[in-house]
Design a protein around this motif. Structure first.
Motif, PDB file in Angstrom:
ATOM      1  N   CYS A  91     -10.491  36.696  -6.290  1.00 31.86           N
ATOM      2  CA  CYS A  91     -10.618  38.018  -6.299  1.00 31.86           C
ATOM      3  C   CYS A  91     -12.174  38.168  -7.266  1.00 31.86           C
ATOM      4  CB  CYS A  91      -9.448  38.706  -6.989  1.00 31.86           C
ATOM      5  SG  CYS A  91      -8.484  38.894  -5.361  1.00 31.86           S
ATOM      6  N   SER A  92     -11.882  37.532  -8.591  1.00 30.69           N
ATOM      7  CA  SER A  92     -12.955  37.893  -9.613  1.00 30.69           C
ATOM      8  C   SER A  92     -14.219  37.296  -8.890  1.00 30.69           C
ATOM      9  CB  SER A  92     -12.619  37.080 -10.887  1.00 30.69           C
ATOM     10  OG  SER A  92     -11.298  37.374 -11.414  1.00 30.69           O
ATOM     11  N   VAL A 130      -6.443  43.942  -3.329  1.00 32.24           N
ATOM     12  CA  VAL A 130      -5.715  42.629  -3.175  1.00 32.24           C
ATOM     13  C   VAL A 130      -5.131  42.263  -4.652  1.00 32.24           C
ATOM     14  CG1 VAL A 130      -6.063  40.107  -2.402  1.00 32.24           C
ATOM     15  CG2 VAL A 130      -6.910  42.109  -1.014  1.00 32.24           C
ATOM     16  N   LYS A 131      -6.049  42.182  -5.436  1.00 32.82           N
ATOM     17  CA  LYS A 131      -5.733  41.647  -6.889  1.00 32.82           C
ATOM     18  C   LYS A 131      -4.561  42.523  -7.595  1.00 32.82           C
ATOM     19  CE  LYS A 131      -8.166  40.567 -11.225  1.00 32.82           C
ATOM     20  NZ  LYS A 131      -9.415  40.294 -11.854  1.00 32.82           N
ATOM     21  N   GLU A 139      -6.281  34.913  -7.492  1.00 31.81           N
ATOM     22  CA  GLU A 139      -6.801  35.582  -8.419  1.00 31.81           C
ATOM     23  C   GLU A 139      -8.257  35.443  -8.950  1.00 31.81           C
ATOM     24  OE1 GLU A 139      -2.944  37.887 -10.763  1.00 31.81           O
ATOM     25  OE2 GLU A 139      -3.533  35.761 -11.426  1.00 31.81           O
ATOM     26  N   LEU A 185      -9.072  38.234   1.762  1.00 28.83           N
ATOM     27  CA  LEU A 185     -10.276  37.625   1.079  1.00 28.83           C
ATOM     28  C   LEU A 185     -11.346  37.003   1.585  1.00 28.83           C
ATOM     29  CD1 LEU A 185      -8.348  36.686  -2.298  1.00 28.83           C
ATOM     30  CD2 LEU A 185      -9.629  38.712  -1.770  1.00 28.83           C
ATOM     31  N   ILE A 217     -11.264  44.641  -2.791  1.00 29.87           N
ATOM     32  CA  ILE A 217     -10.923  43.482  -3.682  1.00 29.87           C
ATOM     33  C   ILE A 217      -9.848  43.997  -4.767  1.00 29.87           C
ATOM     34  CG2 ILE A 217     -11.904  41.862  -5.500  1.00 29.87           C
ATOM     35  CD1 ILE A 217     -14.310  41.979  -3.751  1.00 29.87           C
ATOM     36  N   HIS A 218     -10.147  45.236  -5.201  1.00 34.96           N
ATOM     37  CA  HIS A 218      -9.124  45.679  -6.199  1.00 34.96           C
ATOM     38  C   HIS A 218      -7.504  45.830  -5.643  1.00 34.96           C
ATOM     39  CE1 HIS A 218      -7.596  47.649  -9.805  1.00 34.96           C
ATOM     40  NE2 HIS A 218      -7.372  48.954  -9.086  1.00 34.96           N
TER      41      HIS A 218
END
Length: 364
Positions: free
Chosen positions: A279-280, A221-222, A276, A199, A218-219
């Motif tokens: 990530c957002s 990793v999430k 998390e 990230l 990113i998606h």
């Protein structure tokens, strides 16, 4: 790893193996893809240590009568006969055996009269990460574990038993159960550290303007953090229940270590939760940067369009070619010696004037 293998691994991680609808409870069915079962027995105490690989669970009785603590470790869940024999030898409930074989269980704690049962998820590093089920049963003088696939995940614990390091040989099966749980928790730290590093690298790419495909990363990793969250948070609840319940099978000296393991799991859960959110935030930052770059491009295009619109108008006016011989109002510049240089100068001065105006307005 092929795309098919990744899909299979993801399906097994997300879903697991379940019985068919309407099947009788306590009658497990073996997954045809399960690894063959390998049985290893470790017996130890203050006086020494003994290790054997057994094919017949009947030989476990010699260890139970000889050593203060006997650890029976099964790697692979493909042998129904062995699993049933162990369940009968240690008095496990049929539903407990069903939970062992059906590997999609949520981490949980179950208290029985003669033993405690813990189901946890052991994380495996990789890309993508995945988890496998570990079932731990421990009673008065034994610890029985079922691991979904073979591996060296508990090699540090085995080495401590062999070398007599720490207090593991001086403690009972509850301390061995703690050591296994602590090893499970320790496997999560390098995984979350790797995801955090990914990230941070994505954040640098976004700020540098080279992260055009960052939304997919990113998606990814999430989705992996989601797998960790489904494994860590129920394990934290199980440890909280274990610590808050008065159980005769857990000595007071071992509760201190279990609280430390609970703190580790709590820390992992906090890291997963913060990542998390990270990530957002990165996704919002990525979208903002993309929107900003698009606005910059639109502004440049607007400036050029604003410059060429009056130039196009001038060129259109002087391109009508009305005959000046019919009327004095029809394009008198057509017969003028300096008409063409005048039109070009008018276009250039208009463009230059607009550029100066936009510059003063700080539009570019």
């Amino acid at each position: 790893m092929s795309r098919k293998s990744r899909r299979l691994r993801r399906r097994r991680t997300m879903v697991g193996h379940y019985t068919k609808p309407g099947a009788a409870p306590g009658v497990p069915t073996i997954d045809p893809d399960a690894h063959p079962s390998a049985l290893t027995v470790y017996g130890y105490g203050l006086d020494g240590f003994e290790e054997h690989e057994l094919e017949d669970p009947a030989g476990i009785g010699d260890f139970l009568g000889k050593w203060p603590v006997t650890w029976v470790h099964v790697e692979g869940l493909g042998d129904t006969r062995m699993i049933y024999a162990l369940g009968e030898r240690f008095g496990l409930h049929q539903l407990s055996l069903e939970d062992v074989i059906h590997t999609g269980q949520r981490p949980k704690l179950e208290v029985h009269s003669e033993y405690l049962s813990l189901t946890v998820r052991l994380v495996k590093a990789g890309h993508p990460i995945f988890t496998e089920q570990l079932s731990i049963f421990f009673g008065k003088n034994f610890v029985l574990t079922f691991q979904e696939t073979p591996g060296s995940d508990f090699e540090p614990v085995i080495r401590r038993i062999k070398e007599g390091a720490g207090r593991i040989r001086d403690a009972g099966p509850d301390y061995l159960a703690y050591s296994l749980l602590d090893a499970v928790a320790d496997h999560y730290f390098p995984v979350v550290d790797t995801l955090e590093a990914r990230l941070e690298a994505l954040e640098d790419k976004i700020f540098n303007g080279s992260g055009h495909d960052s939304s997919v990363a990113i998606h990814d990793v999430k989705s992996q953090l989601r797998i960790l969250r489904r494994s860590v948070f129920p394990m934290r609840e199980s440890l909280e229940t274990l610590l808050s319940t008065d159980l005769s099978m857990i000595e007071e000296a071992s509760r201190v270590y279990l609280r430390d393991c609970h703190d580790h799991v709590m820390r992992i859960g906090d890291i997963v939760f913060s990542l998390e959110d990270y990530c957002s935030d990165l996704m919002n930052l990525h979208l903002s940067m993309m929107s900003h770059r698009m606005n910059e491009a639109m502004r440049v295009l607007t400036v050029f369009a604003s410059i060429f619109i009056p130039i196009t108008f001038i060129a259109g006016v002087y391109g009508m070619n009305f005959n000046p011989g019919i009327s004095i109002w029809n394009m008198p510049e057509l017969n003028w010696r300096w008409g063409y240089p005048f039109a070009l100068a008018l276009m250039a001065s208009t463009a230059l004037g607009l550029l100066v105006y936009f510059r003063r307005k700080r539009w570019f």
